[in-house]
Design a protein around this motif. Sequence first.
Motif, PDB file in Angstrom:
ATOM      1  N   ALA A   1      -7.703  20.902  87.840  1.00  0.00           N
ATOM      2  CA  ALA A   1      -6.196  21.978  87.223  1.00  0.00           C
ATOM      3  C   ALA A   1      -5.709  20.820  86.857  1.00  0.00           C
ATOM      4  CB  ALA A   1      -6.163  22.908  88.571  1.00  0.00           C
ATOM      5  N   LYS A   2      -5.801  19.694  88.403  1.00  0.00           N
ATOM      6  CA  LYS A   2      -4.265  18.894  88.220  1.00  0.00           C
ATOM      7  C   LYS A   2      -4.405  17.328  86.819  1.00  0.00           C
ATOM      8  CE  LYS A   2      -2.616  19.005  92.919  1.00  0.00           C
ATOM      9  NZ  LYS A   2      -3.763  19.025  94.153  1.00  0.00           N
TER      10      LYS A   2
ATOM     11  N   ARG B   1      -1.016  14.055  82.412  1.00  0.00           N
ATOM     12  CA  ARG B   1      -2.042  14.229  82.411  1.00  0.00           C
ATOM     13  C   ARG B   1      -2.920  15.164  81.470  1.00  0.00           C
ATOM     14  NH1 ARG B   1      -0.839  19.379  85.749  1.00  0.00           N
ATOM     15  NH2 ARG B   1      -1.929  20.716  84.219  1.00  0.00           N
ATOM     16  N   GLY B   2      -4.547  14.795  81.787  1.00  0.00           N
ATOM     17  CA  GLY B   2      -6.247  14.707  80.956  1.00  0.00           C
ATOM     18  C   GLY B   2      -5.555  12.873  80.320  1.00  0.00           C
TER      19      GLY B   2
ATOM     20  N   GLY C   1      -9.390   8.027  84.383  1.00  0.00           N
ATOM     21  CA  GLY C   1      -9.300   9.008  83.425  1.00  0.00           C
ATOM     22  C   GLY C   1     -10.691   9.080  82.699  1.00  0.00           C
ATOM     23  N   SER C   2     -12.067   9.393  83.899  1.00  0.00           N
ATOM     24  CA  SER C   2     -13.491   9.399  83.043  1.00  0.00           C
ATOM     25  C   SER C   2     -13.335  10.263  82.279  1.00  0.00           C
ATOM     26  CB  SER C   2     -14.507   9.427  84.025  1.00  0.00           C
ATOM     27  OG  SER C   2     -15.816   9.207  83.862  1.00  0.00           O
ATOM     28  N   VAL C   3     -13.526  10.323  80.657  1.00  0.00           N
ATOM     29  CA  VAL C   3     -13.478  11.248  79.541  1.00  0.00           C
ATOM     30  C   VAL C   3     -14.660  11.799  80.148  1.00  0.00           C
ATOM     31  CG1 VAL C   3     -11.789   9.584  78.352  1.00  0.00           C
ATOM     32  CG2 VAL C   3     -13.679   9.524  77.686  1.00  0.00           C
TER      33      VAL C   3
ATOM     34  N   ASP D   1      -2.973  10.102  76.455  1.00  0.00           N
ATOM     35  CA  ASP D   1      -2.683  10.994  76.750  1.00  0.00           C
ATOM     36  C   ASP D   1      -2.782  12.452  76.825  1.00  0.00           C
ATOM     37  OD1 ASP D   1      -0.805   9.192  76.846  1.00  0.00           O
ATOM     38  OD2 ASP D   1       0.301   9.158  75.071  1.00  0.00           O
ATOM     39  N   GLY D   2      -4.143  12.456  76.411  1.00  0.00           N
ATOM     40  CA  GLY D   2      -4.294  14.668  76.611  1.00  0.00           C
ATOM     41  C   GLY D   2      -5.776  13.722  76.352  1.00  0.00           C
TER      42      GLY D   2
END
Length: 298
Positions: free
Chosen positions: A40-41, A3-4, A29-31, A165-166
């Motif tokens: 939220a997901k 997630r994130g 995962g476009s930072v 990972d976040g």
Amino acid sequence: MARGGYVWWYVDALSEDGRHGLTVIAFIGSVFSPYYVQNAKQDPFNHCAVNVVLYGADKRFTMTERNARSLTRDATSIAIGPSSLDWDGSVLTIRLDERGAPIPRALRGTVRVRPKAITAQPFTLDAHGLHRWWPMAPSCEVEAAFTAPDLTWRGSGYLDTNDGDGRLEDSFSDWTWCRATMKRGSAILYDVNRKDGSSQNLTLRFDADGSRRDIRPPLAADLPKTRFWKMPRPTRSDDGRASVVETFEDTPFYARSLLASTLDGEAVRPVHESLSLGRFRNPAVQFMLPFRMPRRIG
Ligand SMILES: CC(C)=CCC/C(C)=C/C=C/C(C)=C/C=C/C(C)=C/C=C/C=C(C)/C=C/C=C(C)/C=C/C=C(\C)CCCC(C)(C)O
């Protein structure tokens, strides 16, 4: 992917004659997406994007975000909407078919990236191993052929990948990075300031065959802030001196510039970036981002 989390592939290149340049970044995962911040997901696959920036007389910026249905990938290729990246073992072929924002000007073309060598290993950016960076090919030959705008050039470039990972802003407050093509090989500096107050300064020197050797860490050098958004852009160089040749991107939280400095005894022209994650999370900045970064659901 967590997630994130995220992975991005980053390419930048400058033409031989110094008149053109580009950056292409492909994200799962476009930072720096405000939609990803709000979701939220925190599912990285629901926030994919290809960001393209062209420098020179004909400037362009595109960054359209898409969901998981627009993503296809396997071991050697990734497609996000109508654009794709393909690795055939010696050349990374990037096919681009994007639109700008807020004015939807077309950007179409092919960029071929041929690494001169692949480096041995990734580096960890935080203290817990959550954020990793691999400067896979710090020295590449690049051919850019666009039909929109009409533009063809050759030059040298750089390819790396980051994965994590976040969220970046949970681990870092800001960073600066730069990379320079040298007569033989390349040099890279990556200086991060972490949320826990610690910092890490990486000084990497790669030979043309991709092997790494140590050099004396360059000294802190000050550069003027960007003109509009006043982004600070510290760097390092042999003699503690550096200057800005051109500002490629001046945004509220991120600046990319072409510098002139000295590294490992050589006069170089580094591509430099400076990122402030505190500014990125500022509500005013979050409000502005969608104007340049639309989300299209396919
Ligand atoms: C509401 C209505 C209708 C009306 C209101 C009217 C009104 C007043 C509106 C005003 C709107 C305004 C003012 C909008 C302003 C918008 C602005 C300034 C947007 C700026 C966007 C910047 C972006 C997108 C930057 C992306 C950077 C990126 C992607 C950087 C990526 C870098 C990476 C991944 C690091 C690589 C690291 C390694 C090399 C190690 O790999």
